[in-house]
Write a protein that holds these residues in place. Structure first.
Motif, mmCIF file in Angstrom:
data_model
loop_
_atom_site.group_PDB
_atom_site.id
_atom_site.type_symbol
_atom_site.label_atom_id
_atom_site.label_comp_id
_atom_site.label_asym_id
_atom_site.label_seq_id
_atom_site.Cartn_x
_atom_site.Cartn_y
_atom_site.Cartn_z
ATOM 1 N N ARG A 17 31.513 -24.021 2.917
ATOM 2 C CA ARG A 17 32.946 -24.232 3.179
ATOM 3 C C ARG A 17 33.736 -23.128 2.488
ATOM 4 O O ARG A 17 34.274 -23.293 1.398
ATOM 5 C CB ARG A 17 33.374 -25.624 2.720
ATOM 6 C CG ARG A 17 32.768 -26.723 3.579
ATOM 7 C CD ARG A 17 33.203 -28.105 3.125
ATOM 8 N NE ARG A 17 34.608 -28.374 3.409
ATOM 9 C CZ ARG A 17 35.073 -28.859 4.568
ATOM 10 N NH1 ARG A 17 34.225 -29.100 5.554
ATOM 11 N NH2 ARG A 17 36.344 -29.092 4.729
ATOM 12 N N ALA A 81 30.386 -18.702 13.999
ATOM 13 C CA ALA A 81 31.843 -18.548 14.100
ATOM 14 C C ALA A 81 32.257 -17.123 14.431
ATOM 15 O O ALA A 81 33.295 -16.646 13.979
ATOM 16 C CB ALA A 81 32.530 -19.032 12.813
ATOM 17 N N TRP A 179 31.927 -24.084 20.317
ATOM 18 C CA TRP A 179 33.299 -23.924 19.844
ATOM 19 C C TRP A 179 34.143 -23.513 21.052
ATOM 20 O O TRP A 179 34.273 -22.338 21.350
ATOM 21 C CB TRP A 179 33.360 -22.888 18.726
ATOM 22 C CG TRP A 179 34.723 -22.713 18.120
ATOM 23 C CD1 TRP A 179 35.804 -23.509 18.294
ATOM 24 C CD2 TRP A 179 35.142 -21.665 17.230
ATOM 25 N NE1 TRP A 179 36.881 -23.029 17.573
ATOM 26 C CE2 TRP A 179 36.499 -21.902 16.911
ATOM 27 C CE3 TRP A 179 34.504 -20.561 16.681
ATOM 28 C CZ2 TRP A 179 37.229 -21.060 16.066
ATOM 29 C CZ3 TRP A 179 35.226 -19.729 15.837
ATOM 30 C CH2 TRP A 179 36.572 -19.978 15.532
ATOM 31 N N TYR A 199 32.668 -27.250 8.725
ATOM 32 C CA TYR A 199 33.817 -26.388 8.951
ATOM 33 C C TYR A 199 35.124 -27.105 8.593
ATOM 34 O O TYR A 199 35.227 -28.320 8.703
ATOM 35 C CB TYR A 199 33.896 -25.974 10.417
ATOM 36 C CG TYR A 199 32.952 -24.870 10.812
ATOM 37 C CD1 TYR A 199 32.713 -23.784 9.970
ATOM 38 C CD2 TYR A 199 32.306 -24.889 12.046
ATOM 39 C CE1 TYR A 199 31.849 -22.763 10.342
ATOM 40 C CE2 TYR A 199 31.448 -23.868 12.430
ATOM 41 C CZ TYR A 199 31.226 -22.810 11.578
ATOM 42 O OH TYR A 199 30.382 -21.795 11.955
ATOM 43 N N TYR A 203 39.537 -22.450 8.002
ATOM 44 C CA TYR A 203 38.507 -21.409 8.078
ATOM 45 C C TYR A 203 38.295 -20.937 9.517
ATOM 46 O O TYR A 203 38.296 -19.734 9.801
ATOM 47 C CB TYR A 203 37.183 -21.916 7.511
ATOM 48 C CG TYR A 203 36.055 -20.912 7.702
ATOM 49 C CD1 TYR A 203 35.977 -19.783 6.907
ATOM 50 C CD2 TYR A 203 35.106 -21.092 8.704
ATOM 51 C CE1 TYR A 203 34.978 -18.847 7.101
ATOM 52 C CE2 TYR A 203 34.107 -20.161 8.903
ATOM 53 C CZ TYR A 203 34.039 -19.043 8.098
ATOM 54 O OH TYR A 203 33.061 -18.109 8.295
ATOM 55 N N VAL A 204 38.124 -21.872 10.451
ATOM 56 C CA VAL A 204 37.844 -21.457 11.824
ATOM 57 C C VAL A 204 39.077 -20.788 12.449
ATOM 58 O O VAL A 204 38.935 -19.872 13.271
ATOM 59 C CB VAL A 204 37.347 -22.640 12.684
ATOM 60 C CG1 VAL A 204 35.976 -23.090 12.220
ATOM 61 C CG2 VAL A 204 38.322 -23.806 12.682
ATOM 62 N N HIS A 273 28.035 -30.743 12.382
ATOM 63 C CA HIS A 273 27.820 -29.480 13.089
ATOM 64 C C HIS A 273 26.462 -28.868 12.709
ATOM 65 O O HIS A 273 26.123 -28.759 11.538
ATOM 66 C CB HIS A 273 28.949 -28.503 12.738
ATOM 67 C CG HIS A 273 28.985 -27.275 13.601
ATOM 68 N ND1 HIS A 273 29.234 -27.330 14.956
ATOM 69 C CD2 HIS A 273 28.810 -25.963 13.312
ATOM 70 C CE1 HIS A 273 29.222 -26.108 15.455
ATOM 71 N NE2 HIS A 273 28.962 -25.258 14.481
#
Length: 305
Positions: A17, A81, A179, A199, A203-204, A273
């Motif tokens: 994270r 990501a 995603w 996640y 962050y994403v 995830h």
């Protein structure tokens, strides 16, 4: 039992994270250390191929199971990501998937953002797909495109691109928690903030800006939730119910069904995830991969009938 596994996994995933001050290079190092499995399963034949592409030398890991079932081959697009991940990090899941599906799996080491923003990754995946077709590694009608996380998004986006170009589409798609919407604007996603141990939205959302510019976020080749799925091949979408992207999985599933696509929506209660890659932490990982592998096998069985 699932709650105990979840607590164990959440404790282990704290290191993943990332805060905004962690450099991308450090994120990649930690991510790789968490997922990478250097060993190759004893019943998997490993090789590596290098093909010419826009990336000059595009490396592809090839995982061939001891027992092949049918003629299907899988082009697997790893997660991360858009900024992290590698064929090595995807190896644990892909070795299991190769064995359970009886299919050879090809994992390209595509270019990553921010050094190589959109459409670099898409170009590398497209070149891999064309390579498998041109060199008769497999007939295009027997190619399954699979992917996890951002790789799942790329699988959907590539299929849309192939349709736009009026090129042959893959036989099917296998999507592990794709995603699908990098706008990160789903109001329901906030309900999963405390549920998702992997996640967080901040962050994403930051990674989305590393991948492409904001006015491009709703491009269907970037966020496939905005894609028109008409004419898409059948797909298998597997996910956990604790993911911040879960509302987007539902949108993709419903939108594809409305477009007439045959979709299997395989949700796993209490899972997070990429749980399929974490058999060290949950017994559900193995069972989920078996289910995905059986679905890929069914594609060959239907041809034989």
């Amino acid at each position: 039992m699932i709650e105990q596994e979840f607590k164990k996994a959440r404790a282990a995933m704290k290191k993943l994270r990332f805060g905004p001050k962690v450099p991308v290079a450090k994120q990649r190092e930690i991510y790789e250390d968490f997922f990478a499995v250097p060993r190759i399963s004893c019943n998997i034949d490993f090789s590596r191929e290098v093909i010419p592409s826009d990336n000059k030398n595009l490396s592809i890991d090839v995982l061939k199971p001891e027992f092949l079932f049918g003629a299907v081959s899988v082009l697997y697009i790893h997660d991360g990501a858009f900024t992290m991940g590698s064929p090595l990090g995807a190896r644990n899941l892909c070795c299991s998937l190769a064995n359970e599906s009886g299919a050879t799996i090809y994992i390209p080491e595509y270019r990553l953002a921010p050094e190589h923003p959109f459409p670099s990754a898409m170009e590398d995946i497209y070149n891999t797909y064309q390579y498998l077709y041109r060199l008769n590694k497999t007939r295009v009608s027997n190619i399954v495109i699979a992917g996890s996380g951002s790789g799942g998004a790329l699988a959907l986006s590539l299929t849309g691109k192939l349709r736009e170009m009026k090129l042959p589409l893959p036989k099917a798609l296998v999507l592990f928690s794709p995603w699908g919407d990098i706008t990160c604007s789903s109001p329901e996603a906030k309900n999963y903030r405390k549920e998702d141990p992997f996640y967080n939205l901040e962050y994403v959302a930051n990674n989305a800006h590393l991948y492409t510019y904001k006015s491009n976020f709703e491009n269907p080749l970037v966020s496939p939730v905005f894609q028109d799925f008409s004419g898409f091949p059948p797909f298998f979408l597997q996910c956990g119910t604790r993911e911040i992207f879960f509302p987007d999985f539902l949108k993709i599933y419903r939108k594809a069904e409305e477009a007439g696509v045959k979709v299997v929506f395989d949700k796993w209660e209490g899972m997070w995830h990429l749980f399929q890659s974490m058999d060290e932490y949950t017994s559900q990982a193995r069972l989920a991969v078996i289910r995905a592998g059986e679905w890929i096998k069914s594609l060959s069985k239907s041809e034989d009938q």
